[in-house]
Scaffold this active site. Structure first.
Site, PDB file in Angstrom:
ATOM      1  N   HIS A  68       0.825  -1.207   0.000  1.00  0.00           N
ATOM      2  CA  HIS A  68       0.000   0.000   0.000  1.00  0.00           C
ATOM      3  C   HIS A  68       0.859   1.257   0.000  1.00  0.00           C
ATOM      4  CE1 HIS A  68      -2.948   2.749   2.277  1.00  0.00           C
ATOM      5  NE2 HIS A  68      -3.496   2.519   1.084  1.00  0.00           N
ATOM      6  N   HIS A 110      -1.150  10.923  -2.050  1.00  0.00           N
ATOM      7  CA  HIS A 110      -2.439  10.447  -1.560  1.00  0.00           C
ATOM      8  C   HIS A 110      -3.408  11.563  -1.196  1.00  0.00           C
ATOM      9  CE1 HIS A 110      -5.290   9.168   1.611  1.00  0.00           C
ATOM     10  NE2 HIS A 110      -5.420   8.098   0.846  1.00  0.00           N
TER      11      HIS A 110
END
Length: 319
Positions: A68, A110
């Site tokens: 991730h 992100h």
């Protein structure tokens, strides 16, 4: 680690050399055959089936492990350092997040803003709230994206998508690419496909074996599927069982938060066939606990997205 075998005799060395030459020649011939058989860009290609060599993650064996934002428990998220750390751990699949700068460059970050993972507040103190979309690529390239995580990563940068793809290619890794906040960036699906094309990631080898595109926005995934129906796509979320058939029309994978699923829900996803004629698959996120990972594997998920890919790989492999 490779250890060179000892040379027991001249004849053994000669035999080994001849065998190596034969294998090299055979491999070169096979590679040439594969290259000549590859379709032209834009030609729909059959996605590799689960269990085929190099196939996209599938249901055979332990769940596929996705790093991730790179191995983000060990290196600053979404940086090349996190990609390289995942590679050092032997992790093939890396997940990232893509957004667009003010001047149209795609960058890997992100949050909607740069405040948490860079020194944007110090470098540009008058630019609050430091939204990615308000900065040019050149301005973002000035930022330190590593010091917040640890002094050893001082000077790490926010990579462009092209830089990120080139690093994955160098490492031989695969990509689960998330189109982040597409409502803020109209047309980002086409922009993303353009960069993937320019980087050589839309040929058959990448499309069938090394790339999945996902988003929390169903409309964004529909757009990707319409533009490139050969691509494997994933929807991030946990649709109700009654709504799952609608998703099967445009996506191959349903990727839910791990805490909101059951064995019955996973089975309902697996009962459906996606746009490429394969059963839908499930990748659960974000699982960093070994016991939870084993529970996810027991539910039948096909993949697990995690910040600690080595820990989760070992947990599900030994369950």
């Amino acid at each position: 680690m490779y250890v060179r075998p000892s040379r027991r005799s001249l004849s053994l060395a000669a035999a080994t050399a001849l065998l190596g030459l034969a294998l090299t020649l055979a491999g070169g011939t096979a590679a040439l055959a594969r290259s000549s058989a590859e379709p032209a860009a834009g030609t729909p290609a059959r996605p590799a089936l689960p269990g085929e060599p190099g196939a996209l993650p599938g249901r055979l064996g332990a769940p596929t492990v996705f790093a991730h934002r790179g191995a983000s428990a060990y290196a600053p998220e979404n940086t090349l350092a996190a990609v390289d750390h995942a590679d050092g751990l032997g992790i093939d699949w890396v997940e990232n997040d893509v957004q667009r700068t003010r001047d149209g460059e795609l960058v890997v970050v992100h949050d909607e803003t740069l405040a948490r993972t860079t020194d944007a507040e110090q470098v540009f103190p008058d630019r609050s709230p430091w939204r990615v979309a308000d900065f040019t690529a050149a301005e973002i390239a000035r930022l330190d994206a590593g010091s917040w995580f640890g002094a050893a990563f001082a000077g790490a940068r926010v990579p462009t998508l092209r830089e990120y793809l080139d690093r994955l290619e160098r490492n031989g890794q695969r990509l689960l690419l998330e189109i982040k906040l597409p409502a803020l960036y109209p047309g980002i699906e086409g922009d993303t496909l353009r960069v993937l094309e320019e980087a050589g990631w839309l040929d058959r080898r990448h499309v069938t074996r090394r790339l999945v595109v996902q988003s929390f926005a169903a409309d964004s995934i529909r757009a990707v599927h319409a533009l490139r129906p050969d691509l494997t796509t994933a929807f991030l979320g946990t649709p109700a069982v009654a709504d799952l058939p609608a998703y099967a029309a445009f996506t191959d994978r349903i990727n839910p938060w791990y805490g909101g699923i059951s064995a019955e829900w996973v089975a309902a996803v697996h009962d459906l066939t996606g746009p490429h004629g394969r059963r839908l698959e499930v990748d659960a996120w974000t699982v960093d606990n070994a016991d939870v990972a084993v529970r996810m594997a027991d539910l039948g998920v096909d993949g697990i997205i995690t910040n600690r890919p080595d820990r989760i790989r070992d947990a599900v492999a030994g369950r």
